[in-house]
Design a protein around this motif. Structure first.
Motif, mmCIF file in Angstrom:
data_model
loop_
_atom_site.group_PDB
_atom_site.id
_atom_site.type_symbol
_atom_site.label_atom_id
_atom_site.label_comp_id
_atom_site.label_asym_id
_atom_site.label_seq_id
_atom_site.Cartn_x
_atom_site.Cartn_y
_atom_site.Cartn_z
ATOM 1 N N SER A 1 58.849 90.367 16.488
ATOM 2 C CA SER A 1 59.669 90.610 17.667
ATOM 3 C C SER A 1 60.997 89.871 17.537
ATOM 4 C CB SER A 1 58.932 90.142 18.921
ATOM 5 O OG SER A 1 59.751 90.268 20.068
ATOM 6 N N GLY A 2 62.079 90.505 18.010
ATOM 7 C CA GLY A 2 63.378 89.855 17.940
ATOM 8 C C GLY A 2 64.448 90.602 18.703
ATOM 9 N N LEU A 3 65.683 90.309 18.354
ATOM 10 C CA LEU A 3 66.852 90.954 18.949
ATOM 11 C C LEU A 3 67.733 91.506 17.847
ATOM 12 C CD1 LEU A 3 67.935 88.313 21.642
ATOM 13 C CD2 LEU A 3 66.648 90.414 22.032
ATOM 14 N N THR A 4 68.405 92.618 18.128
ATOM 15 C CA THR A 4 69.372 93.171 17.183
ATOM 16 C C THR A 4 70.715 93.311 17.886
ATOM 17 O OG1 THR A 4 69.809 94.948 15.588
ATOM 18 C CG2 THR A 4 68.801 95.599 17.692
ATOM 19 N N LEU A 5 71.779 93.007 17.175
ATOM 20 C CA LEU A 5 73.136 93.048 17.720
ATOM 21 C C LEU A 5 73.996 93.932 16.833
ATOM 22 C CD1 LEU A 5 75.427 91.952 19.597
ATOM 23 C CD2 LEU A 5 75.698 90.080 17.961
ATOM 24 N N GLY A 6 74.688 94.886 17.447
ATOM 25 C CA GLY A 6 75.535 95.793 16.679
ATOM 26 C C GLY A 6 76.691 96.319 17.508
ATOM 27 N N VAL A 7 77.455 97.221 16.892
ATOM 28 C CA VAL A 7 78.615 97.809 17.552
ATOM 29 C C VAL A 7 78.516 99.325 17.430
ATOM 30 C CG1 VAL A 7 81.137 97.874 17.669
ATOM 31 C CG2 VAL A 7 79.983 95.793 16.914
ATOM 32 N N PRO A 8 77.994 100.030 18.445
ATOM 33 C CA PRO A 8 77.871 101.492 18.373
ATOM 34 C C PRO A 8 79.234 102.173 18.398
ATOM 35 C CG PRO A 8 77.294 100.706 20.565
ATOM 36 C CD PRO A 8 77.462 99.484 19.714
ATOM 37 N N GLN B 1 73.395 92.293 13.029
ATOM 38 C CA GLN B 1 72.581 91.093 12.858
ATOM 39 C C GLN B 1 71.269 91.270 13.616
ATOM 40 O OE1 GLN B 1 73.152 87.873 11.335
ATOM 41 N NE2 GLN B 1 71.022 87.489 11.902
ATOM 42 N N THR B 2 70.158 91.065 12.934
ATOM 43 C CA THR B 2 68.847 91.091 13.564
ATOM 44 C C THR B 2 68.188 89.733 13.369
ATOM 45 O OG1 THR B 2 68.562 93.477 13.211
ATOM 46 C CG2 THR B 2 66.570 92.173 13.586
ATOM 47 N N THR B 3 67.667 89.176 14.457
ATOM 48 C CA THR B 3 67.017 87.873 14.427
ATOM 49 C C THR B 3 65.584 88.039 14.922
ATOM 50 O OG1 THR B 3 69.146 86.837 14.914
ATOM 51 C CG2 THR B 3 67.183 85.478 15.179
ATOM 52 N N LEU B 4 64.622 87.600 14.110
ATOM 53 C CA LEU B 4 63.207 87.824 14.400
ATOM 54 C C LEU B 4 62.436 86.513 14.469
ATOM 55 C CD1 LEU B 4 62.627 90.671 11.778
ATOM 56 C CD2 LEU B 4 62.869 91.009 14.251
ATOM 57 N N MET B 5 61.410 86.495 15.320
ATOM 58 C CA MET B 5 60.458 85.389 15.315
ATOM 59 C C MET B 5 59.436 85.644 14.215
ATOM 60 S SD MET B 5 59.845 84.691 19.397
ATOM 61 C CE MET B 5 59.350 86.376 19.761
ATOM 62 N N PRO B 6 58.976 84.603 13.539
ATOM 63 C CA PRO B 6 58.038 84.785 12.431
ATOM 64 C C PRO B 6 56.627 85.098 12.935
ATOM 65 C CG PRO B 6 58.336 82.469 12.823
ATOM 66 C CD PRO B 6 59.274 83.175 13.775
ATOM 67 N N SER B 7 55.788 85.507 12.015
ATOM 68 C CA SER B 7 54.369 85.711 12.315
ATOM 69 C C SER B 7 53.590 84.477 11.871
ATOM 70 C CB SER B 7 53.846 86.947 11.575
ATOM 71 O OG SER B 7 52.442 87.033 11.680
ATOM 72 N N HIS B 8 52.662 84.038 12.705
ATOM 73 C CA HIS B 8 51.847 82.882 12.358
ATOM 74 C C HIS B 8 50.458 83.305 11.872
ATOM 75 C CE1 HIS B 8 54.894 80.151 13.816
ATOM 76 N NE2 HIS B 8 54.948 80.822 14.961
ATOM 77 N N HIS B 9 50.322 84.600 11.577
ATOM 78 C CA HIS B 9 49.078 85.133 11.027
ATOM 79 C C HIS B 9 49.246 85.327 9.521
ATOM 80 C CE1 HIS B 9 47.621 85.812 15.093
ATOM 81 N NE2 HIS B 9 48.751 86.436 15.380
ATOM 82 N N SER B 10 48.160 85.272 8.786
ATOM 83 C CA SER B 10 48.236 85.465 7.336
ATOM 84 C C SER B 10 48.678 86.886 6.996
ATOM 85 C CB SER B 10 46.875 85.165 6.702
ATOM 86 O OG SER B 10 45.868 86.006 7.255
ATOM 87 N N ARG B 11 48.309 87.826 7.858
ATOM 88 C CA ARG B 11 48.709 89.215 7.651
ATOM 89 C C ARG B 11 49.704 89.616 8.731
ATOM 90 N NH1 ARG B 11 44.619 94.428 6.963
ATOM 91 N NH2 ARG B 11 46.259 95.969 6.539
ATOM 92 N N VAL B 12 50.897 90.005 8.318
ATOM 93 C CA VAL B 12 51.954 90.340 9.260
ATOM 94 C C VAL B 12 51.653 91.671 9.948
ATOM 95 C CG1 VAL B 12 54.421 90.821 9.519
ATOM 96 C CG2 VAL B 12 53.649 89.098 7.869
ATOM 97 N N GLY B 13 51.802 91.703 11.268
ATOM 98 C CA GLY B 13 51.624 92.933 12.032
ATOM 99 C C GLY B 13 52.920 93.335 12.699
ATOM 100 N N LEU B 14 53.205 92.744 13.866
ATOM 101 C CA LEU B 14 54.443 93.005 14.599
ATOM 102 C C LEU B 14 55.347 91.782 14.567
ATOM 103 C CD1 LEU B 14 53.088 94.772 17.834
ATOM 104 C CD2 LEU B 14 53.913 95.849 15.728
#
Length: 279
Positions: free
Chosen positions: A207-214, A192-205
């Motif tokens: 940022s979020g968190l990813t959760l997994g089971v290695p 599961q990856t959860t990201l914050m949205p971009s508030h710019h018209s053109r998406v750049g970066l």
């Protein structure tokens, strides 16, 4: 038309059956019947055609004749069916909400479609940064993700690398992007990856968190900060994939700004791992 029926019983039965679904609007969309027309069925002012009765009954999981019986008998029938299903209807109601979230996400996710490089400190190889390629795309009105993670030694050719491939579904809810994906080759994990949205018209970066089971660390769940870096639509995808792999923190393959944003440092007072906040 159907044979003569008692419209009071029919409308009461229909309303009771519909109450076990997310909403009347949801039912109308799924069946393909105009909401205004369906409201007339609910009020008992109009009798549905045989064709529409069949569509309604099929969606509600009933026989057409079930909706025509006395309301008291129908209530018992519906209760017994729910008991036999051991809560399946309640589960379908909850899952129906998730289905609506995915359906309603398509328009809001349009500007996020395309290819990204993703960066995060590896859950399986401590101290190493995983740089992968992921594509967010639309198919049949839904948004999906398709990712490739490259595992290879430093300097090893891409043709000799081991590839993990991922397929997932993408949702947008309350100013948050959710990506739930599974590994398609070994089929040994869901992440599961959860990201914050971009508030710019053109998406750049993003940022979020990813959760997994290695799998290489005893299948202990782990989380890490992650950055999605949007690639230009003209970016050569073969080159983009060739740039993927596992790298140390000082590698030229990882931008300094990105490395700083994915460091998994926790404030001693907070004791919680938050995504890196950036404007």
């Amino acid at each position: 038309m159907l044979k003569e029926i008692k419209m009071d019983d029919f409308s009461l039965n229909l309303r009771l059956a519909c109450s076990q679904h997310p909403s009347i609007s949801h039912i109308c969309r799924r069946i393909g019947i105009n909401r205004q027309q369906f409201n007339k069925y609910l009020s008992g002012s109009v009798q549905p055609s045989r064709h529409n009765m069949a569509r309604i009954s099929e969606y509600l999981g009933l026989n057409p004749s079930d909706l025509l019986i006395e309301h008291s008998k129908f209530s018992v029938l519906l209760h017994e069916r729910n008991q036999r299903s051991m809560g399946d209807s309640r589960l379908k109601l909850r899952l129906g909400y998730l289905d609506e979230v995915y359906q309603n996400s398509t328009r809001r996710l349009q500007k996020y479609l395309g290819y990204y490089h993703t960066y995060f400190y590896s859950l399986a190889a401590p101290g190493m940064i995983t740089k992968s390629l992921i594509n967010l795309f639309e198919d049949d009105g839904r948004i999906y993700s398709k990712g490739i993670e490259v595992i290879r030694e430093s300097g090893e050719r891409l043709s000799n690398a081991f590839l993990f491939k991922y397929l997932g579904s993408v949702a947008y809810l309350e100013e948050t992007i959710y990506i739930r994906e599974h590994e398609t080759l070994v089929k040994g994990t869901i992440s599961q990856t959860t990201l914050m949205p971009s508030h710019h018209s053109r998406v750049g970066l993003l940022s979020g968190l990813t959760l997994g089971v290695p799998s290489t660390r005893g299948r202990v769940p782990a989380a890490a900060r992650i950055i999605f870096q949007k690639l230009d639509p003209q970016y050569n995808l073969k080159v983009a994939l060739g740039e993927c792999g596992r790298f140390n923190a000082h590698s030229d393959a990882v931008p300094d700004k990105v490395e700083a944003m994915i460091r998994n440092q926790i404030n001693n007072q907070e004791q919680v791992l938050y995504a890196s906040n950036h404007s």
